[in-house]
Design a protein around this motif. Structure first.
Motif: not given
Length: 108
Positions: A82-108
């Protein structure tokens, strides 16, 4: 640890079956050779039977201890899964957030 107990479970009946015969033959051969028989005291076969009963008790205790350990290990593995699954989900969320932040930063 499970393989050791399974080996002992397979060998115990053989040892019990043949151990008594070997002891009887040894006592008979000593009596036949005129060698002094064990001094008067407790019967060796009775002592052997008591030892076998004690070994049975110890084996039952060992079996319950092994089952308890297996149950604890299964619970620990479940928690870690369960802990490993939670860490995997957290990693996916953080990766998507960083990618969205990078895309938004490049558009402005």
């Amino acid at each position: 640890m499970g393989w050791l107990s399974s080996i002992l479970r397979m060998l115990a009946p053989i040892a019990v079956e043949h151990g008594g015969n070997v002891l009887r033959e040894q006592l008979r051969s000593r009596a036949g050779q005129g060698a002094p028989v064990a001094p008067a005291g407790p019967d060796p076969l009775q002592l052997l039977a008591e030892d076998i009963d004690q070994l049975k008790t110890y084996s039952l205790q060992l079996k319950s201890d092994v089952e308890t350990l297996n149950q604890v290990m299964a619970e620990r593995e479940d928690r870690l899964r369960k802990w490993l699954l939670a860490l995997l989900i957290w990693n996916a969320v953080m990766t998507v957030g960083v990618v969205l932040l990078a895309v938004l930063a490049l558009r402005h």
